[in-house]
Design an enzyme around this catalytic site. Sequence first.
Site, short mmCIF file in Angstrom:
data_model
loop_
_atom_site.label_atom_id
_atom_site.label_comp_id
_atom_site.label_asym_id
_atom_site.label_seq_id
_atom_site.Cartn_x
_atom_site.Cartn_y
_atom_site.Cartn_z
N ASN A 1 -7.64 8.31 3.42
CA ASN A 1 -6.40 7.67 4.44
C ASN A 1 -6.12 8.29 5.50
OD1 ASN A 1 -4.75 5.47 5.06
ND2 ASN A 1 -3.02 6.79 4.10
N ASP B 1 -6.41 -2.36 12.33
CA ASP B 1 -6.13 -3.47 11.97
C ASP B 1 -4.79 -4.06 12.91
OD1 ASP B 1 -4.76 -5.74 10.55
OD2 ASP B 1 -6.18 -5.19 8.90
#
Length: 285
Positions: free
Chosen positions: A137, A160
Amino acid sequence: MSDSSEEQRQASATTPKDPALFRAEPVSFVRRGNRLQGRRASAWERNAEQYVIEPPRKIADTSVADDFTLDPDQAFGRVAPLIVEIGTGLGECIANAAKDDPERNYLAVEVYRPGLAQLMLKVESFGIENVRAVQANAPEVLDVMLEENSADEIWIFFSDPWHKPRHHKRRLIKASFLDKVSRVLKPGGTLRLATDWSNYAEQMRDVLSAHPDFENQFPGNLAGEDSNLTKVRREGMEGFEKEPDFTDELGGWAPRFERRILTSFEGKALKAGRLIFDLAYTRVG
């Protein structure tokens, strides 16, 4: 469902959750399935040991332990400028950039293992050795794994957009995340971004313009009639109501980055009638 199964479900639903299991920051990109099959599985088996960095994990399988710091010189086997791409998708952009730019090292940060396996296929096909990858991440990579002032450029292409207004807080590009980018990016280094959604592009521009550590490389560029934002609003693209009088007076959009090839993802966006917004900022101070 059996009685015992129902009891387990209810117990799970009411058991207090450990706050440490929940991230305070958004993950870099939406997580998808991680199963490898066929050519991707074979490519991973052949190449992962050499090209994939496996940090010790903290909690989840995409976390990074607090005491792990990457030594890029050791990982790449040489001293060279470092480019970090956050959210590499299927690896199209970073693999082609590394192939055309052998003098620099490229680190792919991605949570989606099949995407990294696809990158391994490209690395193998191109015969390049200046790419490394980590399944992790991004905020944790920037907080822990990479040292201060270690990256010459950081790329974030098509993260996103989290379309619904109530989900905008999940978007990656916000002030707290830019603090992390600033920590890793060298003074004078470049942050490059791209998106195919106009309101996310506006948010990126606003947040970066307000951040003291970043300076737009193209202030006022592509404003007015030349702005994709003007076109989107006037023509009612992306589901907006048409605003015939709208004009993007600020601009500040970067020209298309020449080393960002047209990926399959971007091609789909263009085919759907969306426009692309590029931004480029220098880390100052």
